[in-house]
Design a protein around this motif. Structure first.
Motif, PDB file in Angstrom:
ATOM      1  N   LEU A   1      -5.171   9.165   5.216  1.00 48.50           N
ATOM      2  CA  LEU A   1      -5.996  10.304   4.256  1.00 48.50           C
ATOM      3  C   LEU A   1      -6.130   9.644   2.969  1.00 48.50           C
ATOM      4  N   GLU A   2      -5.033   9.194   2.330  1.00 50.63           N
ATOM      5  CA  GLU A   2      -5.225   8.712   1.060  1.00 50.63           C
ATOM      6  C   GLU A   2      -4.443   7.462   0.742  1.00 50.63           C
ATOM      7  N   LEU A   3      -4.954   6.637  -0.003  1.00 51.03           N
ATOM      8  CA  LEU A   3      -4.314   5.241  -0.310  1.00 51.03           C
ATOM      9  C   LEU A   3      -4.429   4.733  -1.619  1.00 51.03           C
ATOM     10  N   ALA A   4      -3.378   4.028  -2.210  1.00 50.02           N
ATOM     11  CA  ALA A   4      -3.417   3.424  -3.345  1.00 50.02           C
ATOM     12  C   ALA A   4      -3.109   1.939  -3.470  1.00 50.02           C
ATOM     13  N   VAL A   5      -3.678   1.019  -3.901  1.00 53.13           N
ATOM     14  CA  VAL A   5      -2.958  -0.293  -3.974  1.00 53.13           C
ATOM     15  C   VAL A   5      -2.123  -0.668  -4.948  1.00 53.13           C
ATOM     16  N   SER A   6      -1.077  -1.076  -4.457  1.00 51.11           N
ATOM     17  CA  SER A   6      -0.192  -1.318  -5.678  1.00 51.11           C
ATOM     18  C   SER A   6      -0.284  -2.637  -6.310  1.00 51.11           C
ATOM     19  N   ASP A   7       0.316  -2.976  -7.428  1.00 43.93           N
ATOM     20  CA  ASP A   7       0.400  -4.252  -7.967  1.00 43.93           C
ATOM     21  C   ASP A   7       1.504  -5.036  -7.225  1.00 43.93           C
TER      22      ASP A   7
ATOM     23  N   LEU B   1       0.839  -1.204   0.097  1.00 47.16           N
ATOM     24  CA  LEU B   1       0.056  -0.057  -0.022  1.00 47.16           C
ATOM     25  C   LEU B   1       0.739   1.326  -0.195  1.00 47.16           C
ATOM     26  N   ASP B   2       0.370   2.475  -0.780  1.00 47.42           N
ATOM     27  CA  ASP B   2       1.073   3.688  -0.852  1.00 47.42           C
ATOM     28  C   ASP B   2       0.022   4.544  -0.213  1.00 47.42           C
ATOM     29  N   VAL B   3       0.438   4.973   0.991  1.00 39.70           N
ATOM     30  CA  VAL B   3      -0.747   5.775   1.513  1.00 39.70           C
ATOM     31  C   VAL B   3       0.000   7.319   2.095  1.00 39.70           C
ATOM     32  N   LEU B   4      -0.934   8.199   2.478  1.00 39.76           N
ATOM     33  CA  LEU B   4      -0.580   9.419   2.855  1.00 39.76           C
ATOM     34  C   LEU B   4      -1.223   9.364   4.263  1.00 39.76           C
ATOM     35  N   TYR B   5      -0.408   9.522   5.214  1.00 46.17           N
ATOM     36  CA  TYR B   5      -0.832   9.243   6.629  1.00 46.17           C
ATOM     37  C   TYR B   5      -0.554  10.521   7.395  1.00 46.17           C
ATOM     38  N   ARG B   6      -1.476  10.631   8.297  1.00 45.70           N
ATOM     39  CA  ARG B   6      -1.506  11.844   9.345  1.00 45.70           C
ATOM     40  C   ARG B   6      -1.101  11.289  10.749  1.00 45.70           C
ATOM     41  N   ARG B   7       0.246  12.011  11.123  1.00 40.98           N
ATOM     42  CA  ARG B   7       0.775  11.611  12.409  1.00 40.98           C
ATOM     43  C   ARG B   7       0.532  12.903  13.263  1.00 40.98           C
ATOM     44  N   TRP B   8       0.838  12.637  14.590  1.00 38.22           N
ATOM     45  CA  TRP B   8       0.676  13.530  15.665  1.00 38.22           C
ATOM     46  C   TRP B   8       1.830  14.773  15.540  1.00 38.22           C
ATOM     47  N   ARG B   9       3.033  14.375  15.161  1.00 43.03           N
ATOM     48  CA  ARG B   9       3.968  15.249  15.261  1.00 43.03           C
ATOM     49  C   ARG B   9       4.355  15.926  13.724  1.00 43.03           C
ATOM     50  N   GLU B  10       5.358  16.964  13.698  1.00 42.73           N
ATOM     51  CA  GLU B  10       5.502  17.653  12.511  1.00 42.73           C
ATOM     52  C   GLU B  10       6.736  16.883  11.654  1.00 42.73           C
ATOM     53  N   PRO B  11       6.559  16.722  10.667  1.00 36.75           N
ATOM     54  CA  PRO B  11       5.383  17.052   9.613  1.00 36.75           C
ATOM     55  C   PRO B  11       4.273  15.941   9.548  1.00 36.75           C
ATOM     56  N   THR B  12       2.984  16.574   9.952  1.00 35.59           N
ATOM     57  CA  THR B  12       2.173  15.782  10.266  1.00 35.59           C
ATOM     58  C   THR B  12       1.686  14.744   9.016  1.00 35.59           C
ATOM     59  N   ASP B  13       1.532  15.312   7.831  1.00 34.87           N
ATOM     60  CA  ASP B  13       1.190  14.395   6.615  1.00 34.87           C
ATOM     61  C   ASP B  13       2.561  13.973   5.987  1.00 34.87           C
TER      62      ASP B  13
END
Length: 324
Positions: free
Chosen positions: A202-208, A156-168
């Motif tokens: 936040l965003e997700l793409a399923v890889s081959d 999976l390729d994801v955009l992830y929001r965490r609690w510390r900077e940088p958040t995304d």
């Protein structure tokens, strides 16, 4: 439970053929006498089960007999592992599949086991989220896609929001397993592995691209270690509070203070408790009301005393009228 053991005996004999009472007892972690009683119950329910005496003896099913439990398809078999949590099954898109699986299992059971199954489902229900969690408080729109990637070993390729900077941040994950904890879903993923909240994707793409799951990875064991580590990291280098607890009141991660941990003459026990901060401890101890007395640190004791004084004054200002 007895009904579960009866099904287990049936499936063990179907999968392995002849087994002795001792072998069944060891497999099911019960006594041999219990196995004898369970075998009699299966026979009384109409299961063609036979016992042979002698050195090479044991119990076996009539040649050609197959329980209809094996009529489950792959999706239904997966859903059965979530049978105790229908809400979780629905979140994973397996709600209707779970219902079909339950009907199929119920139809396959002998009458006695069917009665037991109905009694269990009518008396036990698992509700994982806490009392004050809103239904959509931890909505995870990408949960189904993550679960599919876990099952099919997809990167999976994801955009992830965490609690510390940088958040995304962008992450490339190899999802090894999913965990439902207190109504919130977590994905355990390599490399590492590391743990991510599914509702923070936040965003997700399923890889081959496919990955190979480590053959020795045990999800339950990993999660137990992760929880222990979480608490250790949470309190590492943090302050401590010394408190007195009323009879019958307990606190997690507390330890007795002094050479004599036994209750005092009033039945209260003095304990040392690790705390994250004065602010956090203030809120946590207030939940216990008059069942806790903070002795140290002085800052925390004074803060709770101020809050108690303010509450007493506020409630004593004037009685409510026009109610009751």
């Amino acid at each position: 439970m007895k009904s579960s053991r009866l099904v287990s005996i049936l499936l063990l004999l179907q999968a392995r053929g002849r087994m002795t009472a001792a072998q069944l007892a060891e497999e099911l972690e019960v006594s041999v006498r219990t196995v004898y009683r369970d075998v009699e119950a299966l026979g009384a329910a109409g299961v063609p089960l036979y016992g042979d005496a002698g050195h090479a003896g044991g119990y076996r099913l009539l040649d050609g007999y197959r329980t209809r439990l094996t009529g489950l398809n792959a999706d239904e078999a997966q859903a059965l592992f979530l049978a105790g949590a229908p809400g979780a099954a629905a979140q994973l898109g397996l709600g209707s599949v779970l219902a079909a699986a339950r009907l199929k299992v119920r139809a396959a059971l002998p009458p006695e086991l069917r009665t037991h199954a109905d009694r269990i489902s009518g008396r036990f229900h698992l509700d994982a989220p806490g009392w004050y969690a809103e239904a959509d408080a931890h909505e995870a729109p990408h949960l189904t896609a993550v679960a599919d990637a876990v099952w099919n070993d997809r990167v999976l390729d994801v955009l992830y929001r965490r609690w510390r900077e940088p958040t995304d941040v962008e992450r490339r994950l190899k999802p090894w397993g999913l965990v439902l904890k207190a109504g919130r879903w977590y994905v355990v993923a390599g490399p590492g592995p590391r743990t991510y909240r599914v509702d923070k994707i936040l965003e997700l793409a399923v890889s081959d691209e496919e990955f190979t799951r480590p053959p020795d990875f045990d999800l339950a064991a990993h999660w137990a270690r992760y929880q222990r580590g979480f608490h250790e990291r949470l309190y590492q280098g943090r302050a401590e509070a010394v408190v007195r607890l009323a009879p019958g009141v307990t606190l997690a991660r507390a330890r007795a203070t002094g050479p004599d941990p036994s209750p005092d003459a009033d039945g209260w026990t003095t304990l040392t408790v690790p705390i994250e901060s004065v602010e956090h401890a203030h809120a946590e101890f207030l939940r216990l009301g008059a069942d806790v007395e903070v002795l140290r640190p002085a800052e925390l004791r004074a803060r709770i005393a101020r809050t108690a004084t303010e509450l007493a004054a506020r409630y004593a200002e004037r009685p409510l009228s026009g109610h009751g």
